[in-house]
Design a protein around this motif. Structure first.
Motif, PDB file in Angstrom:
ATOM      1  N   PRO A 223       0.841  -1.204   0.000  1.00 53.01           N
ATOM      2  CA  PRO A 223       0.000   0.000   0.000  1.00 53.01           C
ATOM      3  C   PRO A 223       0.872   1.248   0.000  1.00 53.01           C
ATOM      4  CG  PRO A 223      -0.048  -1.093   2.145  1.00 53.01           C
ATOM      5  CD  PRO A 223       0.659  -2.019   1.211  1.00 53.01           C
ATOM      6  N   ALA A 224       0.339   2.329  -0.531  1.00 55.31           N
ATOM      7  CA  ALA A 224       1.113   3.561  -0.647  1.00 55.31           C
ATOM      8  C   ALA A 224       0.228   4.777  -0.411  1.00 55.31           C
ATOM      9  CB  ALA A 224       1.766   3.655  -2.025  1.00 55.31           C
ATOM     10  N   ILE A 225       0.851   5.823   0.122  1.00 54.49           N
ATOM     11  CA  ILE A 225       0.218   7.135   0.224  1.00 54.49           C
ATOM     12  C   ILE A 225       1.193   8.149  -0.357  1.00 54.49           C
ATOM     13  CG2 ILE A 225      -1.166   6.533   2.240  1.00 54.49           C
ATOM     14  CD1 ILE A 225       0.866   8.077   3.959  1.00 54.49           C
ATOM     15  N   GLY A 226       0.692   9.350  -0.642  1.00 52.24           N
ATOM     16  CA  GLY A 226       1.544  10.379  -1.207  1.00 52.24           C
ATOM     17  C   GLY A 226       0.813  11.702  -1.284  1.00 52.24           C
ATOM     18  N   PRO A 227       1.364  12.671  -2.006  1.00 51.54           N
ATOM     19  CA  PRO A 227       0.737  13.992  -2.097  1.00 51.54           C
ATOM     20  C   PRO A 227      -0.702  13.950  -2.613  1.00 51.54           C
ATOM     21  CG  PRO A 227       2.974  14.067  -2.940  1.00 51.54           C
ATOM     22  CD  PRO A 227       2.670  12.618  -2.700  1.00 51.54           C
ATOM     23  N   ASP A 228      -0.974  13.095  -3.586  1.00 47.74           N
ATOM     24  CA  ASP A 228      -2.345  13.010  -4.116  1.00 47.74           C
ATOM     25  C   ASP A 228      -3.308  12.514  -3.045  1.00 47.74           C
ATOM     26  OD1 ASP A 228      -1.410  13.864  -6.552  1.00 47.74           O
ATOM     27  OD2 ASP A 228      -1.437  11.890  -7.492  1.00 47.74           O
ATOM     28  N   THR A 229      -2.846  11.599  -2.196  1.00 52.75           N
ATOM     29  CA  THR A 229      -3.691  11.094  -1.113  1.00 52.75           C
ATOM     30  C   THR A 229      -4.031  12.216  -0.150  1.00 52.75           C
ATOM     31  OG1 THR A 229      -2.309   9.091  -1.246  1.00 52.75           O
ATOM     32  CG2 THR A 229      -3.952   9.190   0.520  1.00 52.75           C
ATOM     33  N   VAL A 230      -3.034  13.006   0.210  1.00 56.85           N
ATOM     34  CA  VAL A 230      -3.254  14.128   1.125  1.00 56.85           C
ATOM     35  C   VAL A 230      -4.217  15.142   0.518  1.00 56.85           C
ATOM     36  CG1 VAL A 230      -2.157  16.112   2.231  1.00 56.85           C
ATOM     37  CG2 VAL A 230      -1.060  13.861   2.334  1.00 56.85           C
ATOM     38  N   THR A 231      -3.992  15.492  -0.745  1.00 51.29           N
ATOM     39  CA  THR A 231      -4.857  16.466  -1.415  1.00 51.29           C
ATOM     40  C   THR A 231      -6.301  15.988  -1.461  1.00 51.29           C
ATOM     41  OG1 THR A 231      -3.017  17.241  -2.788  1.00 51.29           O
ATOM     42  CG2 THR A 231      -5.244  17.704  -3.581  1.00 51.29           C
ATOM     43  N   ALA A 232      -6.490  14.703  -1.779  1.00 53.95           N
ATOM     44  CA  ALA A 232      -7.844  14.156  -1.861  1.00 53.95           C
ATOM     45  C   ALA A 232      -8.514  14.140  -0.490  1.00 53.95           C
ATOM     46  CB  ALA A 232      -7.804  12.743  -2.435  1.00 53.95           C
ATOM     47  N   CYS A 233      -7.773  13.751   0.555  1.00 60.96           N
ATOM     48  CA  CYS A 233      -8.345  13.702   1.904  1.00 60.96           C
ATOM     49  C   CYS A 233      -8.700  15.104   2.398  1.00 60.96           C
ATOM     50  CB  CYS A 233      -7.371  13.032   2.868  1.00 60.96           C
ATOM     51  SG  CYS A 233      -7.277  11.239   2.716  1.00 60.96           S
ATOM     52  N   ARG A 253       7.191  12.327   0.230  1.00 61.83           N
ATOM     53  CA  ARG A 253       6.870  12.589   1.644  1.00 61.83           C
ATOM     54  C   ARG A 253       6.937  14.063   2.005  1.00 61.83           C
ATOM     55  NH1 ARG A 253      10.281   9.229   5.919  1.00 61.83           N
ATOM     56  NH2 ARG A 253       9.665   7.661   4.375  1.00 61.83           N
ATOM     57  N   GLU A 254       7.990  14.730   1.577  1.00 63.13           N
ATOM     58  CA  GLU A 254       8.165  16.134   1.981  1.00 63.13           C
ATOM     59  C   GLU A 254       7.016  17.007   1.510  1.00 63.13           C
ATOM     60  OE1 GLU A 254      11.426  19.781   1.522  1.00 63.13           O
ATOM     61  OE2 GLU A 254      11.964  17.733   0.932  1.00 63.13           O
ATOM     62  N   SER A 255       6.662  16.908   0.232  1.00 58.14           N
ATOM     63  CA  SER A 255       5.573  17.729  -0.292  1.00 58.14           C
ATOM     64  C   SER A 255       4.230  17.308   0.291  1.00 58.14           C
ATOM     65  CB  SER A 255       5.534  17.662  -1.822  1.00 58.14           C
ATOM     66  OG  SER A 255       5.353  16.326  -2.268  1.00 58.14           O
ATOM     67  N   ALA A 256       4.061  16.013   0.556  1.00 56.78           N
ATOM     68  CA  ALA A 256       2.806  15.536   1.146  1.00 56.78           C
ATOM     69  C   ALA A 256       2.621  16.093   2.548  1.00 56.78           C
ATOM     70  CB  ALA A 256       2.788  14.013   1.179  1.00 56.78           C
ATOM     71  N   LEU A 257       3.672  16.089   3.349  1.00 56.86           N
ATOM     72  CA  LEU A 257       3.565  16.589   4.717  1.00 56.86           C
ATOM     73  C   LEU A 257       3.384  18.106   4.742  1.00 56.86           C
ATOM     74  CD1 LEU A 257       6.206  14.365   6.550  1.00 56.86           C
ATOM     75  CD2 LEU A 257       3.718  14.127   6.526  1.00 56.86           C
ATOM     76  N   THR A 258       4.005  18.798   3.806  1.00 57.56           N
ATOM     77  CA  THR A 258       3.790  20.244   3.707  1.00 57.56           C
ATOM     78  C   THR A 258       2.329  20.543   3.413  1.00 57.56           C
ATOM     79  OG1 THR A 258       6.054  20.651   2.961  1.00 57.56           O
ATOM     80  CG2 THR A 258       4.426  22.338   2.443  1.00 57.56           C
ATOM     81  N   ALA A 259       1.752  19.790   2.483  1.00 55.36           N
ATOM     82  CA  ALA A 259       0.336  19.971   2.138  1.00 55.36           C
ATOM     83  C   ALA A 259      -0.571  19.605   3.307  1.00 55.36           C
ATOM     84  CB  ALA A 259      -0.010  19.128   0.911  1.00 55.36           C
ATOM     85  N   ALA A 260      -0.215  18.540   4.034  1.00 62.59           N
ATOM     86  CA  ALA A 260      -1.024  18.126   5.181  1.00 62.59           C
ATOM     87  C   ALA A 260      -1.010  19.185   6.274  1.00 62.59           C
ATOM     88  CB  ALA A 260      -0.505  16.795   5.724  1.00 62.59           C
ATOM     89  N   ASP A 261       0.161  19.772   6.537  1.00 59.82           N
ATOM     90  CA  ASP A 261       0.240  20.827   7.555  1.00 59.82           C
ATOM     91  C   ASP A 261      -0.571  22.047   7.137  1.00 59.82           C
ATOM     92  OD1 ASP A 261       1.800  19.473   9.403  1.00 59.82           O
ATOM     93  OD2 ASP A 261       3.704  20.154   8.528  1.00 59.82           O
ATOM     94  N   ALA A 262      -0.530  22.378   5.862  1.00 59.24           N
ATOM     95  CA  ALA A 262      -1.291  23.529   5.370  1.00 59.24           C
ATOM     96  C   ALA A 262      -2.789  23.303   5.504  1.00 59.24           C
ATOM     97  CB  ALA A 262      -0.927  23.811   3.919  1.00 59.24           C
ATOM     98  N   ALA A 263      -3.211  22.039   5.398  1.00 63.44           N
ATOM     99  CA  ALA A 263      -4.641  21.705   5.465  1.00 63.44           C
ATOM    100  C   ALA A 263      -5.095  21.356   6.884  1.00 63.44           C
ATOM    101  CB  ALA A 263      -4.936  20.537   4.529  1.00 63.44           C
ATOM    102  N   GLY A 264      -4.159  21.265   7.827  1.00 65.74           N
ATOM    103  CA  GLY A 264      -4.515  20.883   9.185  1.00 65.74           C
ATOM    104  C   GLY A 264      -4.870  19.415   9.319  1.00 65.74           C
TER     105      GLY A 264
END
Length: 278
Positions: A223-233, A253-264
């Motif tokens: 299984p995998a997660i990434g920036p698209d997963t974060v954006t969709a969630c 990972r880096e861009s995904a976590l940046t996006a997650a922090d921005a989205a809370g």
């Protein structure tokens, strides 16, 4: 010295990230890009690449041997084609016959593919063996933290995902306030998230949980997660994402976590060992 590595590439970031890790180690690479699956813009530049349809197993095997490939990794998302799309040659037909009823699930089909590759003298390896830094680490990786309700939803999701995986159906579930809103099947994780966006309740948001199947062969289809997963969630109003630590690939990972922090949104790597009885 490791021999030449062949990458059987589907879509997504994984083929490029595996290639980048191997090139840092000075390893020689050759890519078989699967027509209708791999995306040219996602593949790494400067790596010799040949395109083949999935059903051309004989031609693929001959080309890998001609290119001096010894080790093979399957990397990237592969949408299961219909038999008409596949147009199997006689070697591909052998794979399907060997898989028989097990081909109804991904594990059976992939297992049959790996057996054929091994019989042809190749060594099948996992993406995590080549790029261990892609695995999700344990712990909360974002500024946002899962609250008590989210922790309970994660535990519920792990149990549900294990049952789902045992049946070789999918690797992800969405849970909100103790209720399983949806489970992953052939549509994939992004479609699961989109579907559950219309099912969520008021209050604490849903949690996406991704774990290995109990019978998972680590060499393929982790299984995998990434920036698209974060954006969709984030777009679907989820509270966060929980992925199995050490058993899930975390791409970009880096861009995904940046996006997650921005989205809370929280992202957490969770321990979920498979009971020995399974």
């Amino acid at each position: 010295m490791a021999g030449r590595l062949g990458i059987l590439a589907g879509s997504g970031n994984l083929p490029a990230q595996v290639a980048e890790s191997c090139r840092r180690d000075g390893r020689d690479l050759f890519i078989i890009a699967l027509e209708g699956q791999a995306v040219a813009s996602e593949l790494p530049e400067g790596v010799p690449t040949a395109w083949y349809r999935m059903g051309a197993a004989g031609a693929i095997l001959d080309r890998l041997k001609a290119e001096g490939v010894r080790d093979i990794v399957m990397a990237g998302r592969v949408r299961r084609p219909s038999l008409a799309e596949l147009r199997p040659d006689w070697r591909a037909a052998q794979v399907l016959a060997r898989a028989s009823a097990r081909a109804l699930g991904d594990d059976g089909l992939l297992g049959a593919v790996s057996k054929v590759l091994e019989q042809e003298g190749f060594h099948v390896v996992g993406a995590d063996e080549l790029a261990g830094d892609l695995l999700t680490p344990v712990g909360v990786l974002t500024r946002a933290l899962p609250d008590e309700q989210a922790e309970a939803d994660i535990a519920r999701g792990i149990a549900a995902a294990r049952d789902l995986g045992r049946l070789d159906i999918g690797q992800a579930v969405v849970v909100q306030q103790g209720i399983v809103l949806g489970v992953e099947a052939i549509e994939g994780t992004d479609a699961l998230i989109s579907r559950c966006a219309g099912l969520k309740r008021s209050g604490a948001g849903p949690v996406l949980v991704k774990v290995r199947k109990p019978q998972q062969d680590r060499r393929f289809d982790l299984p995998a997660i990434g920036p698209d997963t974060v954006t969709a969630c984030a777009a679907a109003g989820f509270a966060g994402i929980a992925a199995e630590a050490g058993g899930t690939l975390f791409l970009g990972r880096e861009s995904a976590l940046t996006a997650a922090d921005a989205a809370g949104l929280f992202v957490a790597g969770v321990n979920c060992p498979i009971p020995e009885a399974e």
